[in-house]
Every structure is written in structure tokens, then in C-alpha cells.
Design an enzyme around this catalytic site. Structure first.
Site, PDB file in Angstrom:
ATOM      1  N   ASP A 103       0.773   7.218   1.002  1.00 59.72           N
ATOM      2  CA  ASP A 103      -0.407   6.338   1.024  1.00 59.72           C
ATOM      3  C   ASP A 103      -1.533   6.944   0.187  1.00 59.72           C
ATOM      4  O   ASP A 103      -1.309   7.803  -0.668  1.00 59.72           O
ATOM      5  CB  ASP A 103      -0.809   6.089   2.493  1.00 59.72           C
ATOM      6  CG  ASP A 103      -1.453   4.738   2.713  1.00 59.72           C
ATOM      7  OD1 ASP A 103      -2.665   4.619   2.435  1.00 59.72           O
ATOM      8  OD2 ASP A 103      -0.761   3.795   3.151  1.00 59.72           O
ATOM      9  N   ASP A 104      -2.732   6.514   0.445  1.00 59.60           N
ATOM     10  CA  ASP A 104      -3.937   6.880  -0.297  1.00 59.60           C
ATOM     11  C   ASP A 104      -4.091   8.404  -0.439  1.00 59.60           C
ATOM     12  O   ASP A 104      -3.777   9.154   0.482  1.00 59.60           O
ATOM     13  CB  ASP A 104      -5.130   6.308   0.500  1.00 59.60           C
ATOM     14  CG  ASP A 104      -6.405   6.279  -0.293  1.00 59.60           C
ATOM     15  OD1 ASP A 104      -6.416   6.797  -1.423  1.00 59.60           O
ATOM     16  OD2 ASP A 104      -7.391   5.736   0.225  1.00 59.60           O
ATOM     17  N   ARG A 146     -17.123   0.917   1.078  1.00 57.43           N
ATOM     18  CA  ARG A 146     -16.226   2.067   1.158  1.00 57.43           C
ATOM     19  C   ARG A 146     -16.341   2.927  -0.116  1.00 57.43           C
ATOM     20  O   ARG A 146     -15.346   3.343  -0.687  1.00 57.43           O
ATOM     21  CB  ARG A 146     -14.766   1.616   1.352  1.00 57.43           C
ATOM     22  CG  ARG A 146     -13.930   2.674   2.060  1.00 57.43           C
ATOM     23  CD  ARG A 146     -12.445   2.429   1.892  1.00 57.43           C
ATOM     24  NE  ARG A 146     -11.693   3.364   2.723  1.00 57.43           N
ATOM     25  CZ  ARG A 146     -10.439   3.709   2.515  1.00 57.43           C
ATOM     26  NH1 ARG A 146      -9.778   3.200   1.507  1.00 57.43           N
ATOM     27  NH2 ARG A 146      -9.829   4.547   3.314  1.00 57.43           N
ATOM     28  N   ASP A 155      -4.850  -3.011  10.220  1.00 52.15           N
ATOM     29  CA  ASP A 155      -5.040  -1.559  10.327  1.00 52.15           C
ATOM     30  C   ASP A 155      -5.017  -1.125  11.786  1.00 52.15           C
ATOM     31  O   ASP A 155      -4.984   0.069  12.071  1.00 52.15           O
ATOM     32  CB  ASP A 155      -6.384  -1.161   9.710  1.00 52.15           C
ATOM     33  CG  ASP A 155      -6.260  -0.863   8.234  1.00 52.15           C
ATOM     34  OD1 ASP A 155      -5.124  -0.806   7.728  1.00 52.15           O
ATOM     35  OD2 ASP A 155      -7.301  -0.684   7.580  1.00 52.15           O
ATOM     36  N   TRP A 215     -11.966  -7.168  10.951  1.00 50.02           N
ATOM     37  CA  TRP A 215     -11.094  -6.031  10.651  1.00 50.02           C
ATOM     38  C   TRP A 215     -10.552  -5.488  11.987  1.00 50.02           C
ATOM     39  O   TRP A 215     -11.288  -5.359  12.966  1.00 50.02           O
ATOM     40  CB  TRP A 215     -11.890  -4.933   9.914  1.00 50.02           C
ATOM     41  CG  TRP A 215     -11.070  -3.704   9.715  1.00 50.02           C
ATOM     42  CD1 TRP A 215     -10.260  -3.438   8.653  1.00 50.02           C
ATOM     43  CD2 TRP A 215     -10.926  -2.600  10.624  1.00 50.02           C
ATOM     44  NE1 TRP A 215      -9.625  -2.234   8.843  1.00 50.02           N
ATOM     45  CE2 TRP A 215     -10.019  -1.696  10.048  1.00 50.02           C
ATOM     46  CE3 TRP A 215     -11.473  -2.289  11.865  1.00 50.02           C
ATOM     47  CZ2 TRP A 215      -9.643  -0.501  10.654  1.00 50.02           C
ATOM     48  CZ3 TRP A 215     -11.099  -1.101  12.488  1.00 50.02           C
ATOM     49  CH2 TRP A 215     -10.206  -0.216  11.884  1.00 50.02           C
ATOM     50  N   TRP A 217      -0.013  -2.522  -2.101  1.00 50.00           N
ATOM     51  CA  TRP A 217      -1.130  -2.963  -2.949  1.00 50.00           C
ATOM     52  C   TRP A 217      -2.323  -3.243  -2.045  1.00 50.00           C
ATOM     53  O   TRP A 217      -2.395  -4.284  -1.405  1.00 50.00           O
ATOM     54  CB  TRP A 217      -0.709  -4.235  -3.706  1.00 50.00           C
ATOM     55  CG  TRP A 217      -1.691  -4.763  -4.686  1.00 50.00           C
ATOM     56  CD1 TRP A 217      -2.922  -5.293  -4.426  1.00 50.00           C
ATOM     57  CD2 TRP A 217      -1.529  -4.841  -6.106  1.00 50.00           C
ATOM     58  NE1 TRP A 217      -3.536  -5.692  -5.575  1.00 50.00           N
ATOM     59  CE2 TRP A 217      -2.698  -5.427  -6.629  1.00 50.00           C
ATOM     60  CE3 TRP A 217      -0.509  -4.479  -6.987  1.00 50.00           C
ATOM     61  CZ2 TRP A 217      -2.860  -5.657  -7.988  1.00 50.00           C
ATOM     62  CZ3 TRP A 217      -0.679  -4.720  -8.344  1.00 50.00           C
ATOM     63  CH2 TRP A 217      -1.857  -5.300  -8.838  1.00 50.00           C
ATOM     64  N   ASP A 218      -3.261  -2.304  -2.015  1.00 52.78           N
ATOM     65  CA  ASP A 218      -4.372  -2.385  -1.055  1.00 52.78           C
ATOM     66  C   ASP A 218      -5.629  -2.972  -1.708  1.00 52.78           C
ATOM     67  O   ASP A 218      -5.726  -3.047  -2.940  1.00 52.78           O
ATOM     68  CB  ASP A 218      -4.635  -0.963  -0.530  1.00 52.78           C
ATOM     69  CG  ASP A 218      -5.275  -0.954   0.852  1.00 52.78           C
ATOM     70  OD1 ASP A 218      -5.724  -2.013   1.325  1.00 52.78           O
ATOM     71  OD2 ASP A 218      -5.327   0.139   1.454  1.00 52.78           O
ATOM     72  N   MET A 219      -6.596  -3.346  -0.910  1.00 52.79           N
ATOM     73  CA  MET A 219      -7.865  -3.903  -1.407  1.00 52.79           C
ATOM     74  C   MET A 219      -8.873  -3.775  -0.264  1.00 52.79           C
ATOM     75  O   MET A 219      -8.771  -4.460   0.728  1.00 52.79           O
ATOM     76  CB  MET A 219      -7.630  -5.374  -1.769  1.00 52.79           C
ATOM     77  CG  MET A 219      -8.704  -6.020  -2.586  1.00 52.79           C
ATOM     78  SD  MET A 219     -10.102  -6.484  -1.615  1.00 52.79           S
ATOM     79  CE  MET A 219      -9.673  -8.115  -1.077  1.00 52.79           C
TER      80      MET A 219
HETATM   81  C1  DGJ Z   1      -6.483   0.547   4.253  1.00 47.98           C
HETATM   82  C2  DGJ Z   1      -5.062   0.277   4.637  1.00 47.98           C
HETATM   83  O1  DGJ Z   1      -4.983  -0.850   5.436  1.00 47.98           O
HETATM   84  C3  DGJ Z   1      -4.493   1.493   5.326  1.00 47.98           C
HETATM   85  O2  DGJ Z   1      -3.204   1.234   5.787  1.00 47.98           O
HETATM   86  C4  DGJ Z   1      -4.513   2.630   4.345  1.00 47.98           C
HETATM   87  O3  DGJ Z   1      -3.648   2.346   3.289  1.00 47.98           O
HETATM   88  C5  DGJ Z   1      -5.921   2.858   3.854  1.00 47.98           C
HETATM   89  N1  DGJ Z   1      -6.519   1.665   3.354  1.00 47.98           N
HETATM   90  C6  DGJ Z   1      -5.936   3.902   2.774  1.00 47.98           C
HETATM   91  O4  DGJ Z   1      -7.173   4.043   2.206  1.00 47.98           O
END
Ligand code: DGJ
Length: 728
Positions: free
Chosen positions: A366-367, A443, A548, A199, A477-479
């Protein structure tokens, strides 16, 4: 002809623009690999293989002691019948035995390329010429047909491979291993190049010599992963960025994979790639079939750069789909690093007003906009607007942002559920889990079981409700976690090891439905940055959040490594605040801008906190990028200086119509009394004249390539330059 079969010699010829791939039937039964490399017209069919009796290599035919599968270069290796190397597939019978043996049955050659049902894959359209060869191999004892699928993209100079297993007998079979391809090189005089990381530092280039035994690149995490990209290349020892032979293998899949090389006792190298057999099996009832994902194979005789440009073009034009495939991507601003979870309607209004004034085109929320999410401990799965943060909802906010001239984008993490969510309270069995084991969180979240139809249907429903109500033009679309305690309550005991792959099939089906239902939305995939930056995801979502880590120096390496396979148009790259939130480094805005402008430019900072001068520079960056983005996003890419080897990075883009060139140069640390250096460009037309747009200086193509341009003096750390040339 692209593909042909010679009956007399039993030779299959596959021929792309500059590549030949040759196979031969041996003893009318076995399929041997003969050659893959620079085009050759014809080979002497009688003089292609040499056999010799070898100690400790069993022989399948007692009348021929010199013939063993253990030494035959093969296309797809069975298990247990004299080949004692790494097998391509394994099958268990009802009686528990696991021996397989394939013999050639027939083949067909046809124009075009079939879709791979339920799987992402490269595709053919009107502009491309492709032919497909399907070779049917049979295990007569198991009554198992193994269909080896090869497609040749003629102009693109690419061969794809995949395999279909068909149970045509009456007995249930269990696939224990079902790889997508294998190939035996007759020597092992190669280096192995891989893209490894973690990461925040994804796709770092590693190059090391092959050695005897097995070396493998794998994911067992339920995603293609930050740690290893589903890609590898074999490089001849003398191969460089621009010269020499390179063989690339890229897997169009987003889950567990293996890419392995086995160097055997006679220095042959067996390459294998496919779904990771670790924790995999698949029950094949009579009449059923199993389709593997595909491997995209590229041979380049002009180095790593040649291979990369082939992948870039193919993935831009024959993997990416939909409206955005050929559309310039918007310059976005994302609120994540500006606010994290701490925002409300008013703050987003303020941010977007300044963003609009600075020329941005898309605002991404975002989130934190849903359920009662104040941090990462709750609400995933409850895709309804957070009432106190967003009193007039997402539709109200999006409409207001639209009025400012910005499109609106929204973050989701559809594959996840928080324990503190209504979805989990209603359906505690909808997550991946096994009985009697604690459900480990990552998480603070669990993973929804996408192998279940009802879960997929509910996610499509809840996302659609938001997307139909609000004017959303972009979805991130996150994961954000990998899998543990993997099992599915939907599956019987003998099918538990299908969970990982069934999850991927469920996910692909959801993505297919959502992206087809909302064809005007631009989708960007993300997995804590680049934890699922793979061709499988790019088939559904044409761009990916690269990492990130938004520090510009780290990004030089991450984007350079990513560019080995993936084109710039797929890479989300943002300018963020300093000191950088991931590494604490302070770099100039110009340097951060140049790094981010080398992909899909975005900003991820509180624009209100910028000084007037910084805002002016940002406005200028956005406006310049709008002028040059067609070159970055759809042009050819050349790497000029390697940040893994020196203090400098440089790369270049050539526009599709070849009339514009962009060159970027970055120097990390300043030096005392440095030499005067030049930057040599690549891929130009020798006789064309190129003018620097900012200074009117004029150069010939050969001059720029052979002599180069002077790099201005850099008396500060983190200095960068950009040159924009136009043909005159
Ligand atoms: C991980 C993503 O890579 C970030 O850019 C952001 O969207 C966070 N999640 C939000 O929880």
C-alpha cells in the site's frame, strides 16, 4: 418485439422480460410519459391522458386552455415554456435568454446499444438481447437537437437512458443543465430510499416518505462521494425486501451528480437524474455535441431484493469488463493496517512469507513505497521507488514475493500531487486551482488537473513505467480528497464551469488507456474506502475498496447497504486486527472472517502478530473461502435479516448453477434467555434436497424456505454462523 412504435396512436412501447415502459406523442409534438411497471401488452391509445384547465398554469397553445406543460407527464422537460417544475435541461443563448421548447422530429429503433463516447456505460455482448430507441427532439429556435436514448436489456429486465445534445445551428449555445433522464409518475405515493453516509460509514440505508416540494440527493465534491451514492429508489409504501413495487435509478458516473424528486401540486412525482447543474455549464459551439452519462433504471415487482439482484447481474455481466469479469478474485493481504508508512523491504519480505504459508494469493503493497514518503505530507506524483525503504526497487521486491507463490499488487494515487514532490516543483500549474486564491490542501495534497491532456499523458507514462518494469498483477487506485478552488488554467473564462466534468472525462480516458494497456492487471478502485463506489468506476475497475472502516460490525451495515445496488464481487472486504483501528471494537476472528468472506476476502493485519491458533483459523478461512468464492462472487444474493432494523444480520448466496447455497448469520449482542430462532432461506428450488456440507443434515427446499433452520445458541457477543448446502 422489444421496442415498437404505433404510428396511429403515437405510442412507443418498450418491453423487457417483465417490464413495460410506454410513451406517447401528444399533439404530434410533445413526448408524454404514460407508464412504467409490470408488463402490459397493449394500452388504449385514446384513453391515456386527461387534461383540465388549471389556475396559474400557463398554456402554450391559446386554442387549448386545458393543455399546459405544467401538468403534462413528460419524458424530458424543457424550461420556460409553461412547465414550471424541475427542468431536465437549460440552455443559454448569445442574448442571455434561456427558454427552450422541444418538439418531436423522428426516431429510430435498432438492435444493440451504442457506446457512449468517452464515458463508462453498460454494454451488450453476444449473450444479451438489447434494442435501442433514439427519439430526436428539436428546439427549432435554438437549432438544438436533443436525442433521448433508451436501451432495453430484454432478458436482464433493465432500461437505460441517456441524452445527446447536438448544436445543429450557427449560434453558440451554453448548456446550463444537461440531465440524463427525467420521468413523471402520476402519483407520489412512494418512499424514497437512498444510500447516505460519511467516511468510514458509507451507504447507510435511509427510507423516508416523499413529501411535497423537491428532495434531492447530490454530490458537489468532485466525486460521487462517501456522503451520497449516485443511486435512489422509489418504493411503494407497502414494498418490502421481497414484495411490492420498487423503481431503482443508478447513475453511471463518478463525479458531481443530482438525483431529485419533485412532488408537485397535483401529487405527481418528477424524477430527475444527471450531472449536477451546480457549478456546471458547457459551451456548445455550432456542430458540437454533448453526451450525458447514463442512468440504469430497474423496475421490480418483487421488492428491494428483486431490484438488487437485477442490478447485481447487470453490473457483473454488462458493466464490469476485462479478464477479471468472469475470473475468481484472489485472496489478498494488504500491509496498510499492518505497517502504515513504517515498513522496509525486509518487513515486507517477512510479512509475505507468513502470508504465503497461510494460503494467501496476492500481496498488496500500500501507500509509502515511492519518492521519500514517510507520512502523508510528501511525494504523491513521484512514482519512483523509495530508495532507502526498497533498495532493490519494486521489481526486486515483486520478484521475490512472486517466488513465494504470491502475486504482487501495488498502491497508487494517480490523481494527486503533494506540494513536496518533484512533479509539483516542475509543474505548479498542473493542479486544480484558480488565480489569486490559496490552494487548499486536503490530506496535505492537491488534485492534478485531469482536464489537461499533458497531465493525463504524464500520469499514464509514469504509471506505465512502474507497471512495465515490475511484475505487478493488481493495482489499488486510490483518491483521498475532494475538490476545492475548482478551476482549470487550460480553460477560457466561459468554460471554467466545465472543469468538474472535463476532469472526469480526463480520468475516464486515463483509466481506459491504462486498463487496456495492462489487461492482466486486476484493478481495485478506492477513495478513502468507498468515496467513489459507483458504476462509473466499476466499468474500468471491477472491484472497489468498500470502506476504510474494517470493523466487522460496522461492515455489516456498510456491506448490507452497498448490496442494495452493487454485487458482492465488487466489494473488497478485509479481516483486520483487534482492537479495530477505526472504532476500537474487539470481535472474534471467526466473526471478522465471515463478514469479509461475504465479499472479496482479504486480510489487512500483521500476520506475524497472530497466535498459532489464530494463524490456524486464518489458514482455514482462506482455504474455505477458496472453495466457496465462486458462490459469493458470481451467485445470486438474498438479504435475510436487516442490521439497520435489528441485532442480527443474515444473507445468502445461491451459486450460478443453483446447486450450492451459502447462508451467513451474524448476531451482534448476546441476550439473556433468548428465544430459539430459525433462519428462513430464499430463492431455493422447492423440490430439491439440500445437504449441509459440514454435518450431512438434509433439507428440502420448501422446508428451508418455509420452516427454516435452527440458529444455534449464541452466548457471546459477535457470534456468526455459516452454512454451506449442496443439492443432492
Ligand atoms: C486510503 C485507503 O482507503 C486506505 O486503504 C489506504 O490505502 C490509505 N488511503 C493509504 O494512504
Amino acid at each position: 418485439m422489444t421496442i415498437r412504435f404505433e404510428q396511429d396512436s403515437g405510442l412507443f412501447y418498450l418491453r423487457a422480460h417483465r417490464t413495460s415502459y410506454i410513451m406517447k406523442l401528444v399533439k404530434s409534438k410533445y413526448l408524454a410519459h404514460i407508464y412504467w411497471g409490470e408488463s402490459i401488452r397493449q394500452v388504449n391509445g385514446d384513453n391515456l391522458l386527461r387534461f383540465q384547465a388549471r389556475p396559474f398554469s400557463p398554456v402554450p397553445l391559446s386554442e387549448d386552455p386545458s393543455f399546459s406543460l405544467d401538468t403534462l407527464p413528460q419524458e424530458f422537460a424543457s424550461f420556460g415554456r409553461t412547465d414550471l417544475r424541475f427542468p431536465s435541461f437549460q440552455v443559454e443563448r448569445r442574448d442571455g435568454t434561456r427558454i427552450t421548447d422541444l418538439e418531436y422530429r423522428d426516431h429510430k429503433i435498432y438492435d444493440g446499444k451504442p457506446i457512449l463516447s468517452g464515458l463508462p456505460a453498460t454494454y451488450v455482448d453476444n449473450d444479451s438481447k438489447a434494442q435501442t430507441l433514439e427519439i430526436t427532439m428539436l428546439d427549432p429556435v435554438l437549432q438544438l437537437q436533443v436525442i433521448l436514448q433508451y436501451t432495453v436489456f430484454e432478458r436482464e429486465n433493465v432500461i437505460t437512458r441517456s441524452v445527446r445534445f447536438e448544436n445543429i445551428g450557427k449560434e453558440k449555445l451554453i448548456l446550463l443543465r444537461a440531465l440524463s433522464m427525467s420521468i413523471d409518475f402520476s402519483d407520489s405515493n412512494f418512499d424514497l430510499l437512498r444510500l447516505s453516509g460519511a467516511w468510514g460509514r458509507e451507504r447507510q440505508i435511509e427510507r423516508a416518505s416523499l413529501h411535497s416540494g423537491i428532495q434531492s440527493i447530490e454530490s458537489r465534491r468532485g466525486a460521487s462521494s462517501h456522503q451520497q451514492n449516485p443511486f435512489m429508489a422509489l418504493l411503494r409504501k407497502d414494498a418490502t425486501e421481497d414484495y411490492g413495487e420498487v423503481y431503482g435509478f443508478s447513475f453511471v458516473y463518478s463525479g458531481n451528480f443530482i438525483a431529485a424528486v419533485e412532488v408537485d401540486q397535483y401529487d405527481s412525482a418528477r424524477i430527475s437524474m444527471g450531472i449536477n447543474p451546480f457549478e456546471f455549464s458547457w459551451v456548445l459551439d455550432p456542430g458540437e455535441e454533448f453526451q450525458t452519462p447514463e442512468v440504469v433504471m430497474v423496475y421490480s415487482s418483487n421488492g428491494i431484493g428483486g431490484m438488487s439482484r437485477t442490478y447485481h447481474r447487470l453490473y457483473r455481466e454488462h458493466l464490469s469488463r476485462g479478464r477479471y469479469r468472469d475470473t475468481e478474485r484472489p485472496v489478498l493481504i494488504n500491509n496498510w493496517e499492518a505497517t502504515y508508512f513504517d515498513f522496509d523491504h525486509g518487513q515486507i519480505e517477512d510479512l509475505s512469507s507468513v502470508a504465503s504459508d497461510l494460503g494467501l494469493e496476492l500481496f498488496v503493497l500500500d501507500d509509502g513505497w515511492f519518492g521519500h514518503r514517510e507520512d502523508d505530507t510528501s511525494s504523491l506524483g513521484d512514482w519512483i521507488p523509495h530508495k532507502s525503504k526498497l533498495p532493490i526497487g519494486i521489481d526486486g521486491l515483486a520478484a521475490s514475493i512472486n517466488k513465494k507463490g504470491l502475486a504482487f499488487g501495488l498502491w497508487f494515487e494517480p490523481e494527486m500531487v503533494s506540494v513536496d514532490s518533484n512533479l509539483y516543483r516542475q509543474h505548479p500549474d498542473w493542479c486544480i486551482h484558480v488565480p489569486d486564491r490559496t490552494r487548499s490542501e486536503g490530506r496535505n495534497q492537491l488534485i492534478l488537473d485531469f482536464s489537461k491532456k499533458e497531465v493525463c499523458a504524464e500520469i499514464i507514462r509514469s504509471l506505465s513505467e512502474v507497471l512495465l518494469k515490475a511484475p505487478v498483477s493488481y493495482v489499488k487506485w486510490d483518491m483521498n480528497r475532494n475538490m476545492s478552488e475548482v478551476g482549470s488554467s487550460a480553460l477560457p473564462p466561459e468554460r471554467q464551469r466545465e472543469t468538474y466534468h472535463r476532469y472526469m472525462l480526463g480520468l475516464y480516458q486515463v483509466l481506459e488507456e491504462i486498463t487496456s494497456k495492462f489487461p492482466d492487471i486486476l484493478f481495485e478502485s478506492c477513495s478513502g474506502g468507498g468515496g467513489r463506489f459507483d458504476p462509473g468506476m466499476l466499468y474500468y475497475m471491477p472491484q472497489t475498496w468498500t470502506s476504510d472502516n474494517t470493523d466487522a460490525v460496522s461492515r455489516l451495515r456498510i456491506q448490507y447497504g452497498t448490496s442494495i445496488v452493487y454485487p458482492a464481487v465488487t466489494m473488497g472486504s478485509h479481516v483486520s486486527m483487534v482492537p479495530n483501528h477505526q472504532v476500537g471494537r474487539i470481535t472474534p476472528l471467526e466473526f471478522r472472517g465471515h463478514v469479509a468472506m461475504s465479499g472479496n476476502l482479504g486480510y489487512e493485519l500483521d500476520v506475524q502478530k497472530l497466535s498459532t491458533e489464530e494463524q490456524a483459523m486464518m489458514r482455514e478461512q482462506v482455504s474455505v473461502y477458496k472453495e466457496i468464492r465462486h458462490i459469493v462472487q458470481f451467485g445470486d444474493f438474498y438479504r435475510l435479516r436487516n442490521p439497520f432494523e435489528c441485532n442480527e444480520t443474515a444473507w445468502e448466496f445461491i451459486s450460478e448453477d443453483r446447486t450450492e447455497i451459502l447462508a451467513f448469520y451474524f448476531k451482534e449482542l448476546s441476550e439473556a434467555n433468548p428465544p430459539i430462532r430459525r433462519l428462513k432461506l430464499k430463492g431455493l428450488d422447492v423440490e430439491a434436497r439440500y445437504q449441509v456440507t459440514s454435518t450431512d443434515e438434509m433439507y428440502y427446499g420448501d422446508e428451508l424456505m418455509q420452516l427454516g433452520i435452527f440458529i444455534p445458541p449464541c452466548q457471546q457477543d459477535f457470534k456468526s454462523f455459516m452454512w454451506h448446502f449442496k443439492v443432492v
